[in-house]
Write an enzyme that holds these catalytic residues in place. Structure first.
Site, mmCIF file in Angstrom:
data_model
loop_
_atom_site.group_PDB
_atom_site.id
_atom_site.type_symbol
_atom_site.label_atom_id
_atom_site.label_comp_id
_atom_site.label_asym_id
_atom_site.label_seq_id
_atom_site.Cartn_x
_atom_site.Cartn_y
_atom_site.Cartn_z
ATOM 1 N N CYS A 272 -2.303 16.570 -14.012
ATOM 2 C CA CYS A 272 -1.066 16.129 -14.660
ATOM 3 C C CYS A 272 -1.211 14.709 -15.206
ATOM 4 O O CYS A 272 -0.946 13.724 -14.506
ATOM 5 C CB CYS A 272 0.091 16.178 -13.669
ATOM 6 S SG CYS A 272 0.307 17.780 -12.861
ATOM 7 N N GLY B 117 5.867 11.939 -24.187
ATOM 8 C CA GLY B 117 5.674 10.824 -25.110
ATOM 9 C C GLY B 117 4.329 10.153 -25.000
ATOM 10 O O GLY B 117 4.118 9.085 -25.589
ATOM 11 N N PHE C 81 2.733 20.095 -20.959
ATOM 12 C CA PHE C 81 1.543 20.902 -21.260
ATOM 13 C C PHE C 81 0.624 21.036 -20.049
ATOM 14 O O PHE C 81 -0.603 20.931 -20.175
ATOM 15 C CB PHE C 81 0.763 20.311 -22.453
ATOM 16 C CG PHE C 81 1.571 20.146 -23.701
ATOM 17 C CD1 PHE C 81 2.217 21.224 -24.261
ATOM 18 C CD2 PHE C 81 1.675 18.910 -24.318
ATOM 19 C CE1 PHE C 81 2.973 21.084 -25.420
ATOM 20 C CE2 PHE C 81 2.419 18.754 -25.477
ATOM 21 C CZ PHE C 81 3.068 19.836 -26.031
ATOM 22 N N SER D 169 -1.342 22.955 -17.359
ATOM 23 C CA SER D 169 -1.903 24.278 -17.090
ATOM 24 C C SER D 169 -1.663 24.675 -15.636
ATOM 25 O O SER D 169 -1.942 23.898 -14.724
ATOM 26 C CB SER D 169 -3.404 24.289 -17.380
ATOM 27 O OG SER D 169 -3.641 24.180 -18.765
ATOM 28 N N GLN E 127 -14.254 37.370 -39.517
ATOM 29 C CA GLN E 127 -14.386 37.729 -40.924
ATOM 30 C C GLN E 127 -15.370 38.890 -41.105
ATOM 31 O O GLN E 127 -15.146 39.784 -41.923
ATOM 32 C CB GLN E 127 -14.861 36.514 -41.737
ATOM 33 C CG GLN E 127 -14.837 36.705 -43.234
ATOM 34 C CD GLN E 127 -13.436 36.699 -43.815
ATOM 35 O OE1 GLN E 127 -12.478 36.335 -43.130
ATOM 36 N NE2 GLN E 127 -13.301 37.109 -45.061
ATOM 37 N N GLU F 221 -7.991 17.879 -23.693
ATOM 38 C CA GLU F 221 -9.002 16.964 -23.127
ATOM 39 C C GLU F 221 -9.329 15.837 -24.104
ATOM 40 O O GLU F 221 -10.453 15.341 -24.169
ATOM 41 C CB GLU F 221 -10.288 17.707 -22.723
ATOM 42 C CG GLU F 221 -10.087 18.867 -21.769
ATOM 43 C CD GLU F 221 -9.686 18.432 -20.371
ATOM 44 O OE1 GLU F 221 -9.247 17.282 -20.211
ATOM 45 O OE2 GLU F 221 -9.796 19.243 -19.450
ATOM 46 N N ASN G 224 -9.982 16.104 -31.028
ATOM 47 C CA ASN G 224 -11.272 15.779 -31.627
ATOM 48 C C ASN G 224 -11.197 14.543 -32.514
ATOM 49 O O ASN G 224 -12.219 13.900 -32.771
ATOM 50 C CB ASN G 224 -11.820 16.990 -32.389
ATOM 51 C CG ASN G 224 -12.381 18.027 -31.436
ATOM 52 O OD1 ASN G 224 -12.324 17.862 -30.212
ATOM 53 N ND2 ASN G 224 -12.931 19.105 -31.966
#
Length: 386
Positions: A123, A128, A155, A157, A335, A362, A365
């Site tokens: 956590c 914010g 968010f 998990s 595809q 995490e 990017n």
């Protein structure tokens, strides 16, 4: 440099692959469709040691290296990306408790956490405070034998279905130096959970907001010293970036396996798809990107195992490259399947959905690029990367 896996690593790889193919892959579509958190399967993974891979053996874990762990996580992700990713998060939180917890906290939590019979959540993120984690607002104020925990995390998990929360909260000044870490039992009075988020992917693990309202956390549950929490969080995330990158690699490998088999089976215009040079070249590029991503992850894992001074940069580079490359591979494999890649009878659309979030969590990017460029612009830094 020896790029070949040793006998132990090959044995770990085989065991993880067999578990993924027998215990995860057959149920992965159902877990995704029905949003099932497969606690029983995770517990079975725990029986093999997969819930405490790099937790020290003194705390009930296997005490493996980050490289060995990455090899295992890659195979698990080939069975179910979402479930494997949760197992990596659980491993990270368990390792943090085992590394910085008091002996009493270790005795209370680690035996069950490493066996997968109880589960952990990490956590850090707040409504914010996402990429700017040092600005987090959740507070922990010392009151006698307890800290009073107030605030919210987002968010998270496993939230609502796990047993212990590794929580970063502000105990002092603004910025990173005022943050401390805590192992918080998930059912303490004052903890409440938001609705389960409806997500694009990662549906086999629940994601919720957690609210803390004057939650009494014993002082003994602090991990490390006051003010050490941000450093602990970043130590965890270095490994977490390797973990999520290798989950991307495992998913991309599964996508390539499916595409290669499909090209051998499917015919159009009187020819196998495998006979079309355009698709041959696409597959060649996918495999090349996969191998590059895998080796970069394993290099970063070795840097972390060696406690190299530039390990953080290598973890950031590996996470950025592997998650981007793997997502492209999954899209390209989809595809190749054409319209079949878009329907849920085949796993390609799930690979795409589940791997997309790896470019975000995490540390996004974009933040990985900030970390890398900051290091590269340091005097003499380029010599370190040779």
């Amino acid at each position: 440099m020896d790029f070949e896996l040793n006998e132990d690593q090959l044995a770990f790889q085989r065991t993880a692959r067999e578990f993924a193919m027998n215990e995860m892959a057959p149920q992965a579509a159902e877990w995704d469709e029905e949003c099932i958190f497969p606690k029983a399967a995770i517990a079975r993974a725990g029986e093999l040691g997969f819930c405490g891979l790099y937790t020290p053996d003194s705390a009930g874990g296997l005490g493996l290296s980050r490289l060995d762990s990455a090899i295992i996580f890659e195979e698990l992700a080939g069975g179910c990306t979402s479930t494997a990713a949760f197992i990596t998060i659980h491993n990270m939180a368990t390792w943090m408790i085992a590394t910085w917890g008091t002996p009493d906290v270790l005795a209370q939590w680690c035996p069950d956490l490493t066996q997968g019979t109880r589960l952990a959540s990490y956590c850090l993120t707040e409504p914010g405070a996402g990429s700017d984690a040092a600005s987090l607002k959740t507070t922990a104020r010392c009151e006698g034998e307890y800290y009073l925990l107030n605030g919210a995390k987002a968010f998270i998990s496993g939230a609502g279905d796990t047993d212990v929360l590794v929580v970063m909260a502000r105990t002092g000044e603004a910025g990173a130096k005022g943050i401390s870490a805590f192992a918080v039992p998930a059912d303490l009075p004052g903890i409440s959970y938001g609705k389960k988020e409806r997500k694009m992917g990662w549906n086999s693990q629940p994601t919720r907001v957690i609210n803390f309202d004057n939650v009494q956390v014993p002082i003994a549950n602090r991990l490390g010293s006051e003010g050490e929490g941000f450093r602990i969080a970043m130590k965890g995330i270095d490994g977490g970036r390797i973990n999520i990158g290798t989950c991307s690699v495992g998913t991309a490998q599964a996508a390539i396996n499916a595409a290669q088999a499909y090209m051998q089976e499917r015919s159009q215009f009187g020819r196998k798809l495998a006979d079309f040079q355009a698709l041959q070249f696409k597959l060649a590029d996918m495999v090349t990107e996969l191998v590059a991503a895998r080796q970069m992850i394993r290099l970063a894992a070795c840097k972390l195992d060696a406690n190299a001074h530039n390990a953080t940069s290598y973890c950031a580079m590996a996470k950025r490259f592997a998650t981007d490359a793997a997502f492209r591979i999954c899209v390209d494999a989809q595809q190749i399947f054409g319209g079949y890649g878009y329907i849920k009878e085949y796993p390609l659309e799930r690979y795409v959905r589940d791997s997309r979030v790896h470019q975000i969590l995490e540390g996004t990017n974009e933040i990985m690029r900030v970390i890398i460029s900051r290091e590269v612009l340091r005097d003499g830094a380029l010599e370190d990367l040779r």
